[in-house]
Scaffold this motif. Structure first.
Motif, PDB file in Angstrom:
ATOM      1  N   LEU A  36       0.824  -1.207   0.000  1.00 25.43           N
ATOM      2  CA  LEU A  36       0.000   0.000   0.000  1.00 25.43           C
ATOM      3  C   LEU A  36       0.867   1.270   0.000  1.00 25.43           C
ATOM      4  O   LEU A  36       0.630   2.188  -0.778  1.00 25.43           O
ATOM      5  CB  LEU A  36      -0.915  -0.001   1.238  1.00 25.43           C
ATOM      6  N   ALA A  37       1.868   1.292   0.871  1.00 24.44           N
ATOM      7  CA  ALA A  37       2.740   2.471   0.955  1.00 24.44           C
ATOM      8  C   ALA A  37       3.577   2.627  -0.316  1.00 24.44           C
ATOM      9  O   ALA A  37       3.899   3.739  -0.725  1.00 24.44           O
ATOM     10  CB  ALA A  37       3.648   2.371   2.184  1.00 24.44           C
ATOM     11  N   ILE A  47       2.464   1.917  -3.275  1.00 25.13           N
ATOM     12  CA  ILE A  47       1.549   2.397  -4.310  1.00 25.13           C
ATOM     13  C   ILE A  47       1.135   3.842  -4.074  1.00 25.13           C
ATOM     14  O   ILE A  47       1.086   4.634  -5.013  1.00 25.13           O
ATOM     15  CB  ILE A  47       0.297   1.484  -4.384  1.00 25.13           C
ATOM     16  N   ASP A  48       0.827   4.214  -2.825  1.00 23.12           N
ATOM     17  CA  ASP A  48       0.311   5.576  -2.628  1.00 23.12           C
ATOM     18  C   ASP A  48       1.254   6.515  -1.888  1.00 23.12           C
ATOM     19  O   ASP A  48       0.965   7.710  -1.782  1.00 23.12           O
ATOM     20  CB  ASP A  48      -1.092   5.562  -1.985  1.00 23.12           C
ATOM     21  N   TYR A  63       1.822   7.019   1.141  1.00 24.69           N
ATOM     22  CA  TYR A  63       1.426   7.474   2.469  1.00 24.69           C
ATOM     23  C   TYR A  63       2.074   6.602   3.550  1.00 24.69           C
ATOM     24  O   TYR A  63       2.557   5.505   3.261  1.00 24.69           O
ATOM     25  CB  TYR A  63      -0.102   7.445   2.613  1.00 24.69           C
ATOM     26  N   ILE A  88       6.395  -3.946  -9.771  1.00 25.32           N
ATOM     27  CA  ILE A  88       4.925  -3.870  -9.873  1.00 25.32           C
ATOM     28  C   ILE A  88       4.475  -3.250 -11.193  1.00 25.32           C
ATOM     29  O   ILE A  88       3.516  -3.701 -11.803  1.00 25.32           O
ATOM     30  CB  ILE A  88       4.352  -3.052  -8.688  1.00 25.32           C
ATOM     31  N   TYR A  89       5.188  -2.202 -11.626  1.00 24.86           N
ATOM     32  CA  TYR A  89       4.679  -1.454 -12.773  1.00 24.86           C
ATOM     33  C   TYR A  89       5.244  -1.914 -14.109  1.00 24.86           C
ATOM     34  O   TYR A  89       4.692  -1.576 -15.150  1.00 24.86           O
ATOM     35  CB  TYR A  89       4.925   0.054 -12.589  1.00 24.86           C
ATOM     36  N   VAL A 125      -1.137  -7.782  -8.213  1.00 23.47           N
ATOM     37  CA  VAL A 125      -1.301  -6.758  -7.170  1.00 23.47           C
ATOM     38  C   VAL A 125      -2.749  -6.275  -7.143  1.00 23.47           C
ATOM     39  O   VAL A 125      -3.364  -6.153  -6.085  1.00 23.47           O
ATOM     40  CB  VAL A 125      -0.331  -5.577  -7.399  1.00 23.47           C
TER      41      VAL A 125
END
Lengths: 229, 229
Positions: free
Chosen positions: B85-86, B88-89, B91, B117-118, B127
């Motif tokens: 999560l961190a 990807i975003d 935060y 991932i990308y 993912v």
């Protein structure tokens, strides 16, 4: 697709700044629909897997609790997309989607959605960021629902609308606050309790209504309400 | 990375059947660590953004409620990944991650994770599927927590462990049931209440303990428990 709708389509965050060829393809394959207020765009446990773009209007995502009561998972405004979960995992719809206002939507088939999501890296990344945001919002919402007192729950919800990296010292506007009815089903209570809770927060000088918007006059005050149960 | 660890790495679902070149690159860049039972692998609000692979052992994902009590969001077993999560975003971490057993983990930097991932479409898709599964699990868990009675809550949790498309008529095994302590923090109650609730379900012939596994002897009976509050 009409030119006006096409213009709205290019404003959907998932689709902003895509190559012109991708938008032209979408305009050709997308199916346009109107939904009137109260109409279901997706039914619960629907096995269709279309991906939807909300071009104008507002919808609520609804789930049922075990007692068969409808609870709102989220209220979302155009321009945005919805319905990607079933495209990604192939399971039945996790939520029903109901128009809260007159809505214009466009939709594409699961095959077209897979092409969009999996072959355009920009879109893949945006889908991931969006799913990550849903996870963080849901975590926050679970916390909100843990507040026993409705005033605290509402304060907690309002603070949850602020971006996670914002540390505001002063006033904050919340635009397009959901209706009191929708706040009720979001927060597991009635419209009447929401109305009373909003009045109480306003009397204490913590919030102020401003047409369809709500001004958080005292963010620290709202925070203290939920940090000290 | 040692050969034994490398073999475990290739069993992480996110990485299964990747091109050999990708695995060789991962083996070169990944940092191996051991965590002992109770140790935090990720601290809450940690701003690091490494992506983790759990090669052996089990961890719990922990959040805090507004009252500062720890609540478990999930218990996850190797081989798996966490911490995306961190990545990807960007935060801060949404949850702390604590080893419930001795664990072997490997981790890669945010830049390396973005590359993984990308740029590998297979990984992007996995993912997305994984994030979708987290969203569905969280929705289910919110429903579980709405059950007031701990026996019903436990029944609801156990049914939630079954795959969404399974309609079992007979017995179902739940392997690696979390400890009673972990079930307590997952279900917002104490170890003692979980112990009593498990005994009650067993006495009623609905479940049966079988070493570290639990047999759901009567899925329909468990369902009736939560459908009729």
């Amino acid at each position: 697709m009409k030119n006006a709708s096409l213009k709205l389509l290019t404003q959907v965050p998932l689709l902003v700044d895509l190559p012109e060829s991708a938008i032209e393809w979408l305009a050709k394959v997308a199916r346009s629909e109107q939904a009137s207020r109260g109409e279901y765009i997706i039914e619960r446990n629907d096995t269709s897997q279309r991906l939807f773009f909300l071009l104008s209007g507002q919808v609520r995502m609804l789930d049922m609790n075990r007692q068969g009561q409808e609870i709102a998972l989220a209220i979302i405004d155009a321009p945005t997309h919805f319905g990607e979960l079933a495209v990604i995992d192939g399971y039945p719809r996790s939520a029903a989607v109901q128009a809260t206002t007159r809505c214009e939507v466009a939709s594409i088939s699961v095959k077209e959605a897979e092409t969009l999501i999996y072959t355009i890296p920009q879109v893949s990344q945006r889908v991931m960021k969006n799913l990550a945001a849903v996870i963080r919002k849901n975590n926050l919402h679970r916390m909100v629902l843990q507040q026993q007192n409705i005033v605290n729950r509402l304060a907690s919800y309002l603070l949850g609308q602020l971006p996670p990296n914002l540390e505001p010292e002063h006033k904050v506007f919340i635009r397009n606050l959901p209706t009191q009815y929708d706040l009720g089903i979001l927060l597991g209570t009635t419209r009447e309790s929401i109305s009373r809770a909003l009045s109480q927060l306003a009397e204490e000088g913590l919030v102020r209504k401003d047409g369809k918007n709500l001004v958080l006059e005292d963010v620290a005050g709202l925070r203290s309400l939920i940090d000290e149960p």
